[in-house]
Design an enzyme around this catalytic site. Structure first.
Site, PDB file in Angstrom:
ATOM      1  N   LYS A 126       0.863  -1.189   0.000  1.00 17.55           N
ATOM      2  CA  LYS A 126       0.000   0.000   0.000  1.00 17.55           C
ATOM      3  C   LYS A 126       0.891   1.228   0.000  1.00 17.55           C
ATOM      4  O   LYS A 126       2.026   1.173   0.478  1.00 17.55           O
ATOM      5  CB  LYS A 126      -0.894   0.021   1.245  1.00 17.55           C
ATOM      6  N   ASP A 166      -7.045   4.274  -4.667  1.00 14.72           N
ATOM      7  CA  ASP A 166      -7.698   4.112  -3.358  1.00 14.72           C
ATOM      8  C   ASP A 166      -8.323   5.486  -3.094  1.00 14.72           C
ATOM      9  O   ASP A 166      -8.571   6.237  -4.055  1.00 14.72           O
ATOM     10  CB  ASP A 166      -6.678   3.712  -2.275  1.00 14.72           C
TER      11      ASP A 166
HETATM   12  P1  NDP Z   1     -12.959   7.733  -3.030  1.00 11.03           P
HETATM   13  O1  NDP Z   1     -11.896   8.724  -2.793  1.00 11.03           O
HETATM   14  O2  NDP Z   1     -13.469   7.505  -4.400  1.00 11.03           O
HETATM   15  O3  NDP Z   1     -14.205   8.026  -2.102  1.00 11.03           O
HETATM   16  C1  NDP Z   1     -14.084   8.070  -0.712  1.00 11.03           C
HETATM   17  C2  NDP Z   1     -15.411   8.483  -0.114  1.00 11.03           C
HETATM   18  O4  NDP Z   1     -15.337   8.352   1.293  1.00 11.03           O
HETATM   19  C3  NDP Z   1     -15.766   9.929  -0.395  1.00 11.03           C
HETATM   20  O5  NDP Z   1     -17.148  10.061  -0.441  1.00 11.03           O
HETATM   21  C4  NDP Z   1     -15.151  10.652   0.812  1.00 11.03           C
HETATM   22  O6  NDP Z   1     -15.755  11.901   1.100  1.00 11.03           O
HETATM   23  C5  NDP Z   1     -15.438   9.649   1.911  1.00 11.03           C
HETATM   24  N1  NDP Z   1     -14.399   9.769   2.946  1.00 11.03           N
HETATM   25  C6  NDP Z   1     -13.067   9.611   2.781  1.00 11.03           C
HETATM   26  N2  NDP Z   1     -12.404   9.841   3.915  1.00 11.03           N
HETATM   27  C7  NDP Z   1     -13.335  10.170   4.809  1.00 11.03           C
HETATM   28  C8  NDP Z   1     -13.279  10.511   6.168  1.00 11.03           C
HETATM   29  N3  NDP Z   1     -12.103  10.554   6.841  1.00 11.03           N
HETATM   30  N4  NDP Z   1     -14.443  10.768   6.797  1.00 11.03           N
HETATM   31  C9  NDP Z   1     -15.615  10.717   6.122  1.00 11.03           C
HETATM   32  N5  NDP Z   1     -15.725  10.417   4.827  1.00 11.03           N
HETATM   33  C10 NDP Z   1     -14.608  10.119   4.192  1.00 11.03           C
HETATM   34  O7  NDP Z   1     -12.377   6.348  -2.432  1.00 11.03           O
HETATM   35  P2  NDP Z   1     -12.864   4.852  -2.703  1.00 11.03           P
HETATM   36  O8  NDP Z   1     -14.323   4.810  -2.931  1.00 11.03           O
HETATM   37  O9  NDP Z   1     -11.952   4.280  -3.707  1.00 11.03           O
HETATM   38  O10 NDP Z   1     -12.502   4.152  -1.311  1.00 11.03           O
HETATM   39  C11 NDP Z   1     -13.431   4.049  -0.252  1.00 11.03           C
HETATM   40  C12 NDP Z   1     -12.984   2.936   0.694  1.00 11.03           C
HETATM   41  O11 NDP Z   1     -12.938   1.703  -0.031  1.00 11.03           O
HETATM   42  C13 NDP Z   1     -11.602   3.101   1.305  1.00 11.03           C
HETATM   43  O12 NDP Z   1     -11.588   2.530   2.593  1.00 11.03           O
HETATM   44  C14 NDP Z   1     -10.715   2.260   0.382  1.00 11.03           C
HETATM   45  O13 NDP Z   1      -9.545   1.836   1.041  1.00 11.03           O
HETATM   46  C15 NDP Z   1     -11.651   1.103   0.101  1.00 11.03           C
HETATM   47  N6  NDP Z   1     -11.386   0.308  -1.091  1.00 11.03           N
HETATM   48  C16 NDP Z   1     -11.251   0.893  -2.330  1.00 11.03           C
HETATM   49  C17 NDP Z   1     -11.041   0.114  -3.437  1.00 11.03           C
HETATM   50  C18 NDP Z   1     -10.940   0.688  -4.812  1.00 11.03           C
HETATM   51  O14 NDP Z   1     -10.795  -0.088  -5.759  1.00 11.03           O
HETATM   52  N7  NDP Z   1     -11.050   1.990  -4.998  1.00 11.03           N
HETATM   53  C19 NDP Z   1     -10.909  -1.342  -3.333  1.00 11.03           C
HETATM   54  C20 NDP Z   1     -11.137  -1.857  -2.013  1.00 11.03           C
HETATM   55  C21 NDP Z   1     -11.355  -1.039  -0.948  1.00 11.03           C
HETATM   56  P3  NDP Z   1     -14.966  13.257   0.729  1.00 11.03           P
HETATM   57  O15 NDP Z   1     -14.938  13.277  -0.763  1.00 11.03           O
HETATM   58  O16 NDP Z   1     -15.766  14.337   1.337  1.00 11.03           O
HETATM   59  O17 NDP Z   1     -13.599  13.123   1.334  1.00 11.03           O
HETATM   60  O1  2IT Z   2      -7.929  -1.632  -0.971  1.00 11.65           O
HETATM   61  C1  2IT Z   2      -7.854  -2.121  -2.118  1.00 11.65           C
HETATM   62  O2  2IT Z   2      -7.971  -3.332  -2.308  1.00 11.65           O
HETATM   63  C2  2IT Z   2      -7.644  -1.201  -3.240  1.00 11.65           C
HETATM   64  N1  2IT Z   2      -7.596   0.007  -3.033  1.00 11.65           N
HETATM   65  C3  2IT Z   2      -7.448  -1.740  -4.622  1.00 11.65           C
HETATM   66  C4  2IT Z   2      -6.023  -2.155  -4.838  1.00 11.65           C
HETATM   67  C5  2IT Z   2      -5.671  -2.576  -6.234  1.00 11.65           C
HETATM   68  O3  2IT Z   2      -4.484  -2.867  -6.428  1.00 11.65           O
HETATM   69  O4  2IT Z   2      -6.532  -2.626  -7.123  1.00 11.65           O
END
Ligand code: NDP
Ligand code: 2IT
Length: 444
Positions: A126, A166
């Site tokens: 990461k 992420d």
């Molecule tokens: P994005 O940046 O696309 O979206 C994140 C969302 O969560 C936004 O709506 C953001 O609001 C909100 N958010 C972020 N930080 C905070 C906080 N501290 N408090 C409140 N709201 C918060 O990220 P992703 O959708 O990609 O990721 C979301 C989660 O999913 C994370 O935990 C990530 O690690 C996990 N994840 C992502 C994957 C991927 O492929 N993208 C795969 C697996 C897991 P705002 O815009 O206002 O900050």
């Molecule tokens: O938390 C996760 O699994 C991710 N943000 C996706 C990682 C990846 O390599 O696609």
């Protein structure tokens, strides 16, 4: 003391200043006892747990970049390469002001077990930075990404370490990062996933984490005599994971009534208008509070108490520790049946324990959100073959992977007389493959 407890103590004394990392290890180790006990001697002799909690390497560097006013800004960059026993390092990059070593290490540790669960040959890593993308111009985002990659490129490669998105890193950022890697390195290689479709990205990667979450939730419900159709769902977040979770949930006949960002959450009793949410978040990059301007029945509430909303299924898809004990109590009181983690570690340890004690179906992130990295694995596969598969082909493979993950998690839980404890099942099923590979490869 048991071997598991000895190593847990080691983590506490060695890393007292890393609460998120400690929390992730504690959650995993709390379920390890039955799997370790059978082989405690061999695992201890080979220091399997000591090696599991210690990253192969941690890279930390300065990122200097020029803002729109001509001033130099300084941020800190990280890449933690945790474990490459079963394949090249793989895992996302997070851009958020809260990023520190503890957060990157918790995410890297989770990633090792998650990637193992996908069944694909990927190790865990990461990275990210404390850079805050909010309010930055497109040019500032680009020069930051270029500066970040100017250091990171030394440590990554298609067969070495393959970063992806992420929080705060989507298609735009991956494009700038890829462009800079290619400019410095010269090689046109699949060094990142989540790429744009015109330069080696995979169809369905954008949708994969959210879609995969719903595929596995559907499978879990089915195994418990329930169905998704007609259920009311509360979602948090409004980013990549949340948006495509909402899309698939609606397609499968459920009604999603909430979404949120860091400012607050919306409740729409008629079901979320996804086209509007996408327009606000993906096109305008605006605040979710704007949603109620066009949806008069919807309510916006500032703050993070989204879990007070009555629902059958809760899908936390925003960030770590966003669902605490008070939220868990509200979910149970409102008759919630299932919680599945779209985000990484969104549920606190106390809340997880409370939900499990109250016999809710609880699916941990390393199984529930594995569809994103699994599809990244499929993107790597297409890049190596120099082919591009159709949306339907990738989506079908993703669905199959999620179903297999559920079966493995479920059967590991049953093997250790902990039926329906999917936390235990996911941790042990993920661990067993990594441990076997580590044992086979000797003292490295
Ligand atoms: P994005 O940046 O696309 O979206 C994140 C969302 O969560 C936004 O709506 C953001 O609001 C909100 N958010 C972020 N930080 C905070 C906080 N501290 N408090 C409140 N709201 C918060 O990220 P992703 O959708 O990609 O990721 C979301 C989660 O999913 C994370 O935990 C990530 O690690 C996990 N994840 C992502 C994957 C991927 O492929 N993208 C795969 C697996 C897991 P705002 O815009 O206002 O900050
Ligand atoms: O938390 C996760 O699994 C991710 N943000 C996706 C990682 C990846 O390599 O696609």
């Amino acid at each position: 003391m048991s071997y598991v407890n000895d190593v847990l103590e080691l983590v506490k004394t060695k890393y007292p200043e890393q609460p998120e990392f400690q929390q992730a290890v504690k959650e995993v180790f709390a379920t390890f006892e039955p799997a370790i006990a059978a082989k405690a001697e061999i695992y201890r002799k080979n220091a399997i747990l000591e090696r599991l909690i210690e990253p192969d390497r941690q890279i930390q560097f300065r990122i200097s970049w020029l803002d729109d006013n001509g001033n130099i800004q300084v941020n800190r960059g990280y890449r933690v390469q945790f474990n490459n026993s079963i394949g090249p390092y793989k895992g996302g990059l997070r851009l958020h002001p809260s990023v520190n070593l503890s957060i990157i290490k918790f995410l890297g540790f989770e990633q090792v077990l998650k990637n193992s669960l996908t069944g694909l040959p990927m190790g865990g890593a990461k990275g990210g930075s404390d850079f805050d993308p909010k309010g930055k111009s497109d040019r500032e985002i680009m020069v930051f990404c270029q500066s970040f990659m100017t250091e990171l490129y030394k440590y990554i490669g298609a067969d070495l370490d393959v970063p992806a998105g992420d929080i705060g890193v989507g298609a735009r950022e991956i494009g700038y990062l890829f462009g800079q890697y290619k400019r410095i390195q010269g090689n046109y290689e699949g060094v990142l996933t989540g790429k744009g479709l015109s330069y080696g990205g995979s169809l369905a990667r954008k949708e994969a984490t959210g879609y995969g979450l719903l595929y596995i939730v559907e499978e879990m419900l089915k195994a418990n005599g329930l169905e998704l159709k007609g259920k009311t769902i509360a979602v948090s977040g409004a980013g990549n994971v949340a948006i495509y979770a909402i899309e698939k949930a609606q397609e499968l006949g459920a009604k999603v009534v909430t979404a949120s960002d860091s400012g607050g959450f919306i409740y729409d009793p008629d079901g979320i208008d996804l086209a509007l949410l996408k327009e606000i978040k993906e096109v305008r990059r605006a605040r979710i509070s704007e949603y109620i301007l066009t949806r008069p029945n919807a309510i916006y509430t500032a703050g993070q108490r989204v879990w007070q909303t009555p629902c059958d299924i809760a899908l936390p898809c925003a960030t770590q520790n966003e669902l605490d004990l008070e939220d868990a109590r509200a979910l149970i009181a409102n008759g919630c049946l299932a919680v599945a983690e779209g985000a990484n570690m969104p549920t606190t340890l106390e809340a997880t324990r409370y939900l499990q004690e109250n016999h809710i179906l609880f699916l941990p992130g390393k199984a529930a959100n594995a569809g994103g990295v699994a599809t990244s694995g499929l993107e790597m596969c297409q890049n190596s073959q120099r082919l591009a598969w159709s949306f339907e082909e990738v989506d079908a493979k993703l669905k199959n992977i999620m179903i297999e993950i559920f079966k493995n998690v479920d059967s590991a839980a049953k093997r250790y007389q902990a039926e329906k404890n999917y936390v235990l099942g996911a941790n042990i099923a993920g661990f067993e493959k990594v441990a076997e590979a580590m044992l086979a490869q000797g003292a490295v």
